[in-house]
Design an enzyme around this catalytic site. Structure first.
Site, PDB file in Angstrom:
ATOM      1  N   GLU A  83      -5.401  -4.847  10.655  1.00 27.49           N
ATOM      2  CA  GLU A  83      -4.468  -3.734  10.802  1.00 27.49           C
ATOM      3  C   GLU A  83      -4.803  -2.945  12.066  1.00 27.49           C
ATOM      4  O   GLU A  83      -5.652  -2.036  12.016  1.00 27.49           O
ATOM      5  CB  GLU A  83      -4.582  -2.784   9.602  1.00 27.49           C
ATOM      6  CG  GLU A  83      -4.425  -3.461   8.274  1.00 27.49           C
ATOM      7  CD  GLU A  83      -3.829  -2.537   7.215  1.00 27.49           C
ATOM      8  OE1 GLU A  83      -3.255  -3.074   6.285  1.00 27.49           O
ATOM      9  OE2 GLU A  83      -3.934  -1.316   7.345  1.00 27.49           O
ATOM     10  N   GLY A 126       2.906  -0.846   4.322  1.00 31.43           N
ATOM     11  CA  GLY A 126       2.863   0.573   3.974  1.00 31.43           C
ATOM     12  C   GLY A 126       4.262   1.095   3.714  1.00 31.43           C
ATOM     13  O   GLY A 126       4.881   0.754   2.693  1.00 31.43           O
ATOM     14  N   GLY A 153       2.318   2.679  11.043  1.00 25.09           N
ATOM     15  CA  GLY A 153       3.284   3.778  11.003  1.00 25.09           C
ATOM     16  C   GLY A 153       3.947   4.089  12.328  1.00 25.09           C
ATOM     17  O   GLY A 153       4.560   5.148  12.488  1.00 25.09           O
ATOM     18  N   LYS A 203       0.203   4.249  -0.454  1.00 30.74           N
ATOM     19  CA  LYS A 203      -0.448   5.452   0.104  1.00 30.74           C
ATOM     20  C   LYS A 203      -0.179   6.666  -0.783  1.00 30.74           C
ATOM     21  O   LYS A 203      -0.357   6.579  -1.993  1.00 30.74           O
ATOM     22  CB  LYS A 203       0.036   5.647   1.552  1.00 30.74           C
ATOM     23  CG  LYS A 203      -0.213   4.391   2.413  1.00 30.74           C
ATOM     24  CD  LYS A 203      -0.041   4.610   3.882  1.00 30.74           C
ATOM     25  CE  LYS A 203      -0.287   3.293   4.619  1.00 30.74           C
ATOM     26  NZ  LYS A 203      -0.310   3.398   6.054  1.00 30.74           N
ATOM     27  N   ASN A 246       0.862  -1.180   0.000  1.00 31.08           N
ATOM     28  CA  ASN A 246       0.000   0.000   0.000  1.00 31.08           C
ATOM     29  C   ASN A 246       0.900   1.233   0.000  1.00 31.08           C
ATOM     30  O   ASN A 246       1.432   1.614   1.036  1.00 31.08           O
ATOM     31  CB  ASN A 246      -0.906  -0.020   1.238  1.00 31.08           C
ATOM     32  CG  ASN A 246      -1.782   1.223   1.318  1.00 31.08           C
ATOM     33  OD1 ASN A 246      -1.805   2.032   0.389  1.00 31.08           O
ATOM     34  ND2 ASN A 246      -2.497   1.380   2.424  1.00 31.08           N
ATOM     35  N   HIS A 254      -9.834   1.089   4.986  1.00 32.76           N
ATOM     36  CA  HIS A 254      -8.547   1.391   5.618  1.00 32.76           C
ATOM     37  C   HIS A 254      -8.754   2.426   6.726  1.00 32.76           C
ATOM     38  O   HIS A 254      -9.530   3.367   6.563  1.00 32.76           O
ATOM     39  CB  HIS A 254      -7.547   1.912   4.580  1.00 32.76           C
ATOM     40  CG  HIS A 254      -6.149   1.906   5.102  1.00 32.76           C
ATOM     41  ND1 HIS A 254      -5.682   2.882   5.962  1.00 32.76           N
ATOM     42  CD2 HIS A 254      -5.130   1.022   4.938  1.00 32.76           C
ATOM     43  CE1 HIS A 254      -4.429   2.589   6.288  1.00 32.76           C
ATOM     44  NE2 HIS A 254      -4.077   1.475   5.677  1.00 32.76           N
ATOM     45  N   SER A 280       3.258  -1.626  10.441  1.00 30.54           N
ATOM     46  CA  SER A 280       4.692  -1.599  10.768  1.00 30.54           C
ATOM     47  C   SER A 280       5.432  -2.879  10.402  1.00 30.54           C
ATOM     48  O   SER A 280       6.415  -3.248  11.058  1.00 30.54           O
ATOM     49  CB  SER A 280       4.905  -1.268  12.254  1.00 30.54           C
ATOM     50  OG  SER A 280       4.503   0.059  12.506  1.00 30.54           O
TER      51      SER A 280
END
Ligand code: 13P
Length: 230
Positions: free
Chosen positions: A153, A212, A159, A10, A8, A86, A191
């Site tokens: 998630e 991510g 993050g 982003k 992803n 999400h 993460s």
């Protein structure tokens, strides 16, 4: 067991040159992961032979919806997957009901839906994870029988460099699987990095990872793919 790797990306890439470098760098890995690029670069990824999904879709089929992207335009271009629910979009006010409608829209257009679910830190600390997830799943999948994928998630793990323990993830994954009467694929996101992938990859009932930030660094993604193949 080989696990799926989903990237992803982003809104991490904003310049064509950086995207081109990324594509060049990962050209030999393009069969080994599914990319969710910023929508403006979707066509570029597809033209370079990468398997792609989109990060969100409009609930509407077409019409006066400034800034939105229809499921039809995504499939027409060649996207195969869509992320829905999400937490970064839920936090802006997306409701479970809207997610439910978007999943129906996605399935009607042959996009494979990946529903993201997860608890925030407060709920985690109060051991409400399963309750929250069950609620998110039952509302998002109301009146839907088609197969989808789920990505667990935890909001507090995205993050932050923090992750649940392997036992906690395994427990949530088996709980999610128990809610379905088909063999659902469950991924973990939050993460995941080249540093913890060896550990996370030991979770036996997990079917893959949704990555991510680490997926934006070719060497990190390469390492994750290598481990997830084992
Ligand atoms: P990070 O890997 O940057 O924590 O993001 C995870 C995520 O949100 C994937 O959808």
């Amino acid at each position: 067991m080989k696990k799926l790797v989903l990237a992803n990306l982003k809104m991490y890439f904003n310049i064509t040159k950086d995207i081109q470098d990324y594509l060049n760098n990962l050209n030999d890995e393009k069969e080994n992961f599914i990319a969710f690029p910023p929508i403006i670069y979707l066509e570029k990824f597809l033209n370079n032979g990468f398997t792609c999904g989109i990060q969100d879709i409009s609930v509407h089929k077409e019409g006066a919806h400034t800034g939105e992207v229809s499921a039809l335009s995504a499939t027409d271009l060649g996207a195969k997957y869509v992320l829905l629910g999400h937490s970064e979009i839920r936090q802006k006010g997306e409701s479970d009901e809207l997610i439910n409608k978007k999943i129906k829209t996605a399935l009607n257009h042959n996009l494979k839906a990946i529903l993201c679910v997860g608890e925030n830190l407060e709920a985690y600390n109060q051991s409400q994870t399963k309750e929250i997830i069950k609620n998110q799943i039952s509302k998002a999948l109301k009146n839907i029988d088609e197969e989808i994928m789920i990505s667990y998630e935890p909001v507090w793990a995205i993050g932050t460099g923090k992750t649940p323990t392997n036992n906690e993830i395994e427990d949530v994954v088996s709980y999610i699987k128990s809610l379905f009467n088909y063999k659902i694929k469950v991924l973990y996101g939050g993460s995941v990095s080249e540093k913890n992938i060896e550990t996370l990859n030991q979770i036996n009932n997990l079917d893959g990872f949704l990555i991510g930030y680490a997926a934006t660094i070719p060497s990190s993604l390469r390492k994750i793919i290598e481990v997830a193949k084992k």
